[in-house]
Design an enzyme around this catalytic site. Structure first.
Site, PDB file in Angstrom:
ATOM      1  CB  ALA A 120      -3.343  -4.660  36.094  1.00  0.00           C
ATOM      2  CG  ASN A 189     -10.519  -8.590  33.360  1.00  0.00           C
ATOM      3  OD1 ASN A 189     -11.673  -8.722  32.971  1.00  0.00           O
ATOM      4  ND2 ASN A 189      -9.727  -9.608  33.573  1.00  0.00           N
ATOM      5  CG  HIS A 219      -2.883  -1.080  31.788  1.00  0.00           C
ATOM      6  ND1 HIS A 219      -3.559  -1.730  30.783  1.00  0.00           N
ATOM      7  CD2 HIS A 219      -2.436  -2.044  32.639  1.00  0.00           C
ATOM      8  CE1 HIS A 219      -3.527  -3.033  31.012  1.00  0.00           C
ATOM      9  NE2 HIS A 219      -2.852  -3.249  32.127  1.00  0.00           N
TER      10      HIS A 219
END
Length: 268
Positions: A120, A189, A219
């Protein structure tokens, strides 16, 4: 292992949010040079999968590439067995690689080869290139998600209550990329992916934030060293079937599959 073919024969471990999307695309012929041969899952799937459901041992006979789409536990339990059989392994749950002993064993085991997806987050190729110029001495990742996707069995009642009753962002935990993925095995992750790119688990400082208004998973990566400074920010819709996973993750896996199948014309 199985004879090498011009078409990659792919088995998927896990028929959840990631596996279904990847497997359906393969079955529909959307990845040139790769075909779905079988699915491995500990639940009976019946006709839900477009390929036979088989045990892992049979999948290793049928396939030359296994896609892990079922969580870090599968990498720990089966990763070495897959590689020792001569079958390649594409790992979606890169958080497993924060276990340095496991990572060493996987990288040393063969003749199969292990590959990882960025999942991602973007910018990992640039961080790898920058690292070649010298160490990145300050790397920070802030991950913001819905509170419900971050709840873990180890959390005490006080923290759970703060998360569940929050009206704004709540800091859930801070730590290194060595520590955080072990605490949030299905949700962080990205921390492991950044650490793999930077080459140091302890350099990457991670902040996990719960926000009831986080309609997108966000993020933010900030990195700097003597040679430059970098900042990347991504915001993804969560997968409707599994909000702990960003909707884009299976498509990152598909891009990795396309590269391994030898499709030309990609940015590497």
């Amino acid at each position: 292992m199985n004879t090498v073919s011009t078409v990659r024969k792919v088995g998927i471990v896990g028929w959840g949010a990631i596996g279904r999307t990847v497997g359906t695309a393969l079955a529909d012929g959307r990845v040139e040079g790769a075909e779905l041969v079988c699915v491995v899952d500990n639940r009976p799937l019946g006709d839900a999968a477009p390929a036979p459901q088989v045990p892992l041992e049979e999948a290793l006979e049928l396939c030359d590439l296994i896609v892990e789409a079922a969580g870090q536990g599968v990498v720990r339990e089966w990763g070495e067995r897959v590689l020792a059989s001569g079958t390649d392994l594409l790992v979606a749950s890169s958080g497993a690689m924060t276990d340095e002993e496991l990572a060493k064993r996987l990288l040393a085991t063969g003749p199969g080869r292990v590959y990882f997806t960025g999942g991602a987050v973007g910018g990992l190729d640039l961080l790898q290139a920058a690292r070649s110029l010298g160490p990145l001495d300050d790397v920070r990742l802030t991950t913001t998600k819905l509170p419900s996707t971050l709840e873990q069995p180890w959390m005490d009642e006080e923290l759970l209550t703060r998360m569940r009753t929050a009206t704004g962002p709540v800091e859930v935990m801070t730590g290194t990329a060595r520590e955080i993925p072990a605490k949030f095995p299905r949700s962080t992750n990205v921390a492991a992916s950044v650490a793999l790119a930077v080459g140091d688990l302890d350099t990457v400082r991670v902040r996990v934030v719960a926000d009831p208004a986080a309609h997108h998973t966000r993020h933010v990566i900030e990195a700097s060293g003597a040679h430059g400074a970098y900042r990347f920010e991504v915001a993804h819709l969560p997968d409707p079937g599994n909000p702990a996973t960003s909707q884009v993750v299976p498509y990152a896996v598909l891009r990795g599959l396309a590269a391994l199948a030898g499709r030309t014309g990609q940015i590497l």
